[in-house]
Design a protein around this motif. Structure first.
Motif, PDB file in Angstrom:
ATOM      1  N   SER A 149       0.852  -1.187   0.000  1.00 18.66           N
ATOM      2  CA  SER A 149       0.000   0.000   0.000  1.00 18.66           C
ATOM      3  C   SER A 149       0.887   1.236   0.000  1.00 18.66           C
ATOM      4  CB  SER A 149      -0.908   0.021   1.230  1.00 18.66           C
ATOM      5  OG  SER A 149      -1.890  -1.000   1.153  1.00 18.66           O
ATOM      6  N   LEU A 150       0.568   2.150  -0.920  1.00 16.47           N
ATOM      7  CA  LEU A 150       1.236   3.440  -0.921  1.00 16.47           C
ATOM      8  C   LEU A 150       0.477   4.351   0.041  1.00 16.47           C
ATOM      9  CD1 LEU A 150       1.954   3.920  -4.728  1.00 16.47           C
ATOM     10  CD2 LEU A 150       3.184   2.575  -3.017  1.00 16.47           C
ATOM     11  N   ILE A 151       1.215   5.087   0.860  1.00 22.40           N
ATOM     12  CA  ILE A 151       0.622   5.867   1.947  1.00 22.40           C
ATOM     13  C   ILE A 151       0.977   7.334   1.749  1.00 22.40           C
ATOM     14  CG2 ILE A 151       0.535   6.162   4.453  1.00 22.40           C
ATOM     15  CD1 ILE A 151       1.471   3.184   4.613  1.00 22.40           C
ATOM     16  N   PHE A 152       0.012   8.219   1.988  1.00 21.71           N
ATOM     17  CA  PHE A 152       0.173   9.637   1.704  1.00 21.71           C
ATOM     18  C   PHE A 152      -0.206  10.447   2.935  1.00 21.71           C
ATOM     19  CE2 PHE A 152      -1.299   7.117  -1.816  1.00 21.71           C
ATOM     20  CZ  PHE A 152      -0.255   7.267  -2.711  1.00 21.71           C
ATOM     21  N   ASN A 153       0.529  11.504   3.150  1.00 21.41           N
ATOM     22  CA  ASN A 153       0.278  12.353   4.313  1.00 21.41           C
ATOM     23  C   ASN A 153       0.463  13.809   3.931  1.00 21.41           C
ATOM     24  OD1 ASN A 153      -0.239  13.131   6.941  1.00 21.41           O
ATOM     25  ND2 ASN A 153       1.888  12.926   7.573  1.00 21.41           N
ATOM     26  N   ALA A 154      -0.591  14.606   4.118  1.00 16.24           N
ATOM     27  CA  ALA A 154      -0.543  16.044   3.888  1.00 16.24           C
ATOM     28  C   ALA A 154      -1.337  16.718   4.996  1.00 16.24           C
ATOM     29  CB  ALA A 154      -1.121  16.403   2.523  1.00 16.24           C
ATOM     30  N   THR A 155      -0.834  17.790   5.515  1.00 10.56           N
ATOM     31  CA  THR A 155      -1.451  18.470   6.654  1.00 10.56           C
ATOM     32  C   THR A 155      -2.902  18.838   6.354  1.00 10.56           C
ATOM     33  OG1 THR A 155       0.684  19.388   7.283  1.00 10.56           O
ATOM     34  CG2 THR A 155      -1.278  20.446   8.197  1.00 10.56           C
ATOM     35  N   GLY A 156      -3.789  18.357   7.219  1.00 11.87           N
ATOM     36  CA  GLY A 156      -5.196  18.718   7.116  1.00 11.87           C
ATOM     37  C   GLY A 156      -5.992  17.969   6.080  1.00 11.87           C
ATOM     38  N   LEU A 157      -5.378  17.048   5.356  1.00 11.46           N
ATOM     39  CA  LEU A 157      -6.079  16.334   4.297  1.00 11.46           C
ATOM     40  C   LEU A 157      -6.082  14.835   4.575  1.00 11.46           C
ATOM     41  CD1 LEU A 157      -4.647  18.117   1.115  1.00 11.46           C
ATOM     42  CD2 LEU A 157      -6.628  18.757   2.510  1.00 11.46           C
ATOM     43  N   SER A 158      -7.222  14.199   4.380  1.00  5.70           N
ATOM     44  CA  SER A 158      -7.303  12.744   4.516  1.00  5.70           C
ATOM     45  C   SER A 158      -6.883  12.096   3.207  1.00  5.70           C
ATOM     46  CB  SER A 158      -8.729  12.322   4.874  1.00  5.70           C
ATOM     47  OG  SER A 158      -9.631  12.643   3.820  1.00  5.70           O
ATOM     48  N   ALA A 159      -6.408  10.859   3.310  1.00  5.29           N
ATOM     49  CA  ALA A 159      -5.970  10.145   2.107  1.00  5.29           C
ATOM     50  C   ALA A 159      -6.059   8.657   2.350  1.00  5.29           C
ATOM     51  CB  ALA A 159      -4.550  10.538   1.734  1.00  5.29           C
ATOM     52  N   ALA A 160      -6.759   7.955   1.480  1.00  8.21           N
ATOM     53  CA  ALA A 160      -6.828   6.497   1.570  1.00  8.21           C
ATOM     54  C   ALA A 160      -5.569   5.899   0.954  1.00  8.21           C
ATOM     55  CB  ALA A 160      -8.060   5.982   0.837  1.00  8.21           C
ATOM     56  N   PRO A 161      -5.021   4.814   1.530  1.00 12.29           N
ATOM     57  CA  PRO A 161      -3.863   4.159   0.908  1.00 12.29           C
ATOM     58  C   PRO A 161      -4.203   3.676  -0.495  1.00 12.29           C
ATOM     59  CG  PRO A 161      -4.219   3.364   3.154  1.00 12.29           C
ATOM     60  CD  PRO A 161      -5.439   4.154   2.786  1.00 12.29           C
ATOM     61  N   LYS A 162      -3.214   3.641  -1.335  1.00 13.89           N
ATOM     62  CA  LYS A 162      -3.377   3.149  -2.701  1.00 13.89           C
ATOM     63  C   LYS A 162      -2.791   1.748  -2.796  1.00 13.89           C
ATOM     64  CE  LYS A 162      -3.574   2.965  -7.260  1.00 13.89           C
ATOM     65  NZ  LYS A 162      -4.823   2.674  -7.973  1.00 13.89           N
ATOM     66  N   PRO A 163      -3.640   0.696  -2.936  1.00 13.08           N
ATOM     67  CA  PRO A 163      -3.106  -0.660  -3.034  1.00 13.08           C
ATOM     68  C   PRO A 163      -2.443  -0.909  -4.388  1.00 13.08           C
ATOM     69  CG  PRO A 163      -5.488  -0.678  -3.292  1.00 13.08           C
ATOM     70  CD  PRO A 163      -5.110   0.728  -2.961  1.00 13.08           C
ATOM     71  N   VAL A 164      -1.309  -1.577  -4.379  1.00 15.54           N
ATOM     72  CA  VAL A 164      -0.609  -1.934  -5.605  1.00 15.54           C
ATOM     73  C   VAL A 164      -0.111  -3.367  -5.476  1.00 15.54           C
ATOM     74  CG1 VAL A 164       0.106   0.423  -6.141  1.00 15.54           C
ATOM     75  CG2 VAL A 164       1.592  -1.027  -4.756  1.00 15.54           C
ATOM     76  N   THR A 165       0.141  -3.980  -6.611  1.00 15.91           N
ATOM     77  CA  THR A 165       0.721  -5.324  -6.646  1.00 15.91           C
ATOM     78  C   THR A 165       2.008  -5.276  -7.454  1.00 15.91           C
ATOM     79  OG1 THR A 165      -1.447  -6.381  -6.486  1.00 15.91           O
ATOM     80  CG2 THR A 165       0.370  -7.720  -7.324  1.00 15.91           C
ATOM     81  N   VAL A 166       3.073  -5.771  -6.862  1.00 22.35           N
ATOM     82  CA  VAL A 166       4.376  -5.798  -7.533  1.00 22.35           C
ATOM     83  C   VAL A 166       4.660  -7.239  -7.950  1.00 22.35           C
ATOM     84  CG1 VAL A 166       6.846  -5.364  -7.285  1.00 22.35           C
ATOM     85  CG2 VAL A 166       5.190  -3.849  -6.154  1.00 22.35           C
ATOM     86  N   SER A 167       4.902  -7.441  -9.214  1.00 22.38           N
ATOM     87  CA  SER A 167       5.230  -8.780  -9.713  1.00 22.38           C
ATOM     88  C   SER A 167       6.738  -8.931  -9.864  1.00 22.38           C
ATOM     89  CB  SER A 167       4.546  -9.045 -11.059  1.00 22.38           C
ATOM     90  OG  SER A 167       4.955  -8.099 -12.018  1.00 22.38           O
ATOM     91  N   ALA A 168       7.201 -10.168  -9.842  1.00 22.41           N
ATOM     92  CA  ALA A 168       8.636 -10.422  -9.976  1.00 22.41           C
ATOM     93  C   ALA A 168       9.138  -9.949 -11.328  1.00 22.41           C
ATOM     94  CB  ALA A 168       8.920 -11.903  -9.794  1.00 22.41           C
ATOM     95  N   ALA A 169      10.383  -9.550 -11.364  1.00 23.21           N
ATOM     96  CA  ALA A 169      11.031  -9.214 -12.630  1.00 23.21           C
ATOM     97  C   ALA A 169      11.409 -10.514 -13.349  1.00 23.21           C
ATOM     98  CB  ALA A 169      12.266  -8.357 -12.362  1.00 23.21           C
ATOM     99  N   SER A 170      12.048 -10.399 -14.482  1.00 22.47           N
ATOM    100  CA  SER A 170      12.454 -11.590 -15.235  1.00 22.47           C
ATOM    101  C   SER A 170      13.409 -12.441 -14.404  1.00 22.47           C
ATOM    102  CB  SER A 170      13.136 -11.186 -16.542  1.00 22.47           C
ATOM    103  OG  SER A 170      12.249 -10.449 -17.347  1.00 22.47           O
ATOM    104  N   ALA A 171      13.328 -13.742 -14.603  1.00 23.00           N
ATOM    105  CA  ALA A 171      14.200 -14.654 -13.870  1.00 23.00           C
ATOM    106  C   ALA A 171      15.667 -14.301 -14.118  1.00 23.00           C
ATOM    107  CB  ALA A 171      13.931 -16.095 -14.282  1.00 23.00           C
ATOM    108  N   ALA A 172      16.448 -14.267 -13.029  1.00 19.94           N
ATOM    109  CA  ALA A 172      17.871 -13.931 -13.130  1.00 19.94           C
ATOM    110  C   ALA A 172      18.755 -15.050 -12.606  1.00 19.94           C
ATOM    111  CB  ALA A 172      18.165 -12.648 -12.352  1.00 19.94           C
TER     112      ALA A 172
END
Length: 453
Positions: free
Chosen positions: A335-358
């Motif tokens: 989850s990406l998390i955001f903080n700004a004075t006086g403002l509410s913000a819902a986390p932004k869910p993301v999914t990270v997939s593996a890179a190419s096999a190394a």
């Protein structure tokens, strides 16, 4: 309709199709450029507009509108109707893009005096097709409603509009002294699809006047009007006014839902926008937004793809939003998390997939084998990206040159979730000092040395 095509070497070809709808409708076209040699087919569909939009030449305050349904494929899911008065358009018959009419007719009630035309729009999913305008209908010779106190030129979203007063008039334009008559008020021109709140009905006093106080709209835009109506009367339309955004109360973040593991910020762009309580973009002032992530991997934010690391992003005065990129070496959900004075913000869910096999590596379980029996336990090969995340790979296995009698390795095994399983490997003869080698692309790994007694 299907279009086969074949091209000679070095020839650039295209196929264009123009579908002309019924009389007066706007034409649509499709176009494909290509070069080289080959053939293909393409299917094209066009939503046809409704036709024959009909209204009477004159009418009282209720105007009947009819039309001929949209023909062809795809079929229309329904229609909405727009009343056009000079340069002003507004939805009519209680219809709209989200409130479709299933049939081929409607009645537009409490229409203001004047000369109007009607346009009917067919809808299919996100497609629309509008008719040509109807003939003119002149609404007159009925009692009318007139605004005598107009709304203010500008109002803040969610705040009360200046109180407005309307009066009843006779067909001759004289004040109608009628007490106890119920008058309704609603949005006329609605450029942003806003909602009107407050007490939407009022009763006339002995002077035939009705006042509406405490009305408010929630969506910012210019060109709103109010319309006052009463059955049997031509409705009255206010002067235009503007709704501006209220003070910022929240942040809204949009962007892609998934990306690939990376040590640099290449995942994005994401956009963070400050909004008021009604979702209107706010451009007033400057806002610093701190950026964070709950991932356990190495994470990074940047203002440009692959750019320098930052800990925050600034929404400048005069703008409502700013953009950034994200990078994360840990595959999985975060989850990406955001903080700004006086403002509410819902986390932004993301999914990270593996890179190419190394890298490839055999399971630490030592391989043991007997001739003419499947190797047990099954041979496992793990694939991982450069950050240690389990990666997908189509792994093949072969045996060392002194152990040529290996069977069950005819097709690659897919490393789903990072593990490729070979459950049918067997040697059909004795061998010694055998080694299995796993390969994928330019990667390879060797097993332990084993005997086949």
């Amino acid at each position: 309709m299907l279009f086969p095509r074949t091209f000679g070497p070095g020839v650039i070809a295209f196929v264009a199709m123009v579908v002309v709808a019924l009389v007066g409708a706007t034409a649509a076209s499709a176009y494909w450029p290509a070069s080289g040699t080959g053939s293909t087919t393409a299917a094209v569909a066009t939503l046809a507009p409704p036709t024959n939009v009909t209204v009477p030449a004159t009418s009282a305050s209720n105007v009947p509108v009819s039309w001929t349904e949209s023909m062809g494929t795809p079929a229309s899911a329904g229609y909405y109707v727009t009343r056009v008065t000079g340069a002003t358009s507004m939805l009519a018959c209680g219809s709209g893009p989200a409130a479709l009419i299933a049939g081929t007719g409607c009645t537009d009630t409490s229409v203001p005096e004047g000369t109007h035309q009607y346009v009917v729009t067919a809808v299919h999913l996100s497609w629309t097709a509008s008719s040509i305008a109807s003939g003119n209908v002149t609404v007159d010779n009925r009692d009318t409603i007139n605004f005598i106190v107009q709304p203010g030129a500008s109002v803040t979203a969610g705040s009360p509009v200046q109180s407005v007063t309307v009066e009843l008039r006779t067909a001759l334009g004289l004040k109608l002294l009628l007490a106890g008559a119920e008058v309704s008020i609603g949005i006329g021109n609605n450029p942003a699809g806003g909602s009107l709140s407050g007490t939407l009905t009022a009763t006339t006093n002995i002077w035939g006047e009705a006042t509406f106080a405490g009305l408010s709209l929630n969506k910012a835009d210019t060109g709103y009007t109010l319309i006052a109506s009463r059955p049997g009367y031509s409705g009255g339309v206010s002067t235009p006014f503007t709704v501006t955004a209220a003070a910022a109360t929240q942040l809204m973040v949009t962007g892609p839902a998934w990306g690939t593991a990376s040590a640099t910020a290449t995942f994005g762009p994401f956009t963070v926008q400050r909004q008021d309580a009604y979702g209107n973009p706010v451009t007033t002032g400057s806002t610093d937004v701190a950026l964070a992530s709950n991932s356990t991997g190495a994470k990074v934010f940047a203002l440009t793809t692959g750019g320098a690391t930052v800990a925050s992003v600034t929404i400048p005065a005069g703008a409502s939003s700013a953009s950034f990129y994200y990078g994360d070496t840990k595959a999985g959900s975060a989850s990406l998390i955001f903080n700004a004075t006086g403002l509410s913000a819902a986390p932004k869910p993301v999914t990270v997939s593996a890179a190419s096999a190394a890298s490839l590596v055999f399971s630490p379980t030592l391989i043991t084998a007997e001739k003419n029996k499947a190797i047990s336990p099954a041979v496992l090969v793990m694939a991982a990206d450069a950050f240690g995340n389990p990666a997908e790979a189509a792994v093949t296995i072969h045996s060392s040159s002194n152990c040529k009698n290996l069977k069950g390795n005819e097709t690659p095994a897919i490393a789903v979730g990072g593990t490729a399983t070979f459950s049918a490997l067997m040697f059909n003869g004795k061998a010694s000092a055998c080694i299995l080698t796993a390969t994928f692309a330019l990667l390879s790994a060797d097993s332990n040395t084993f005997e086949v007694p």
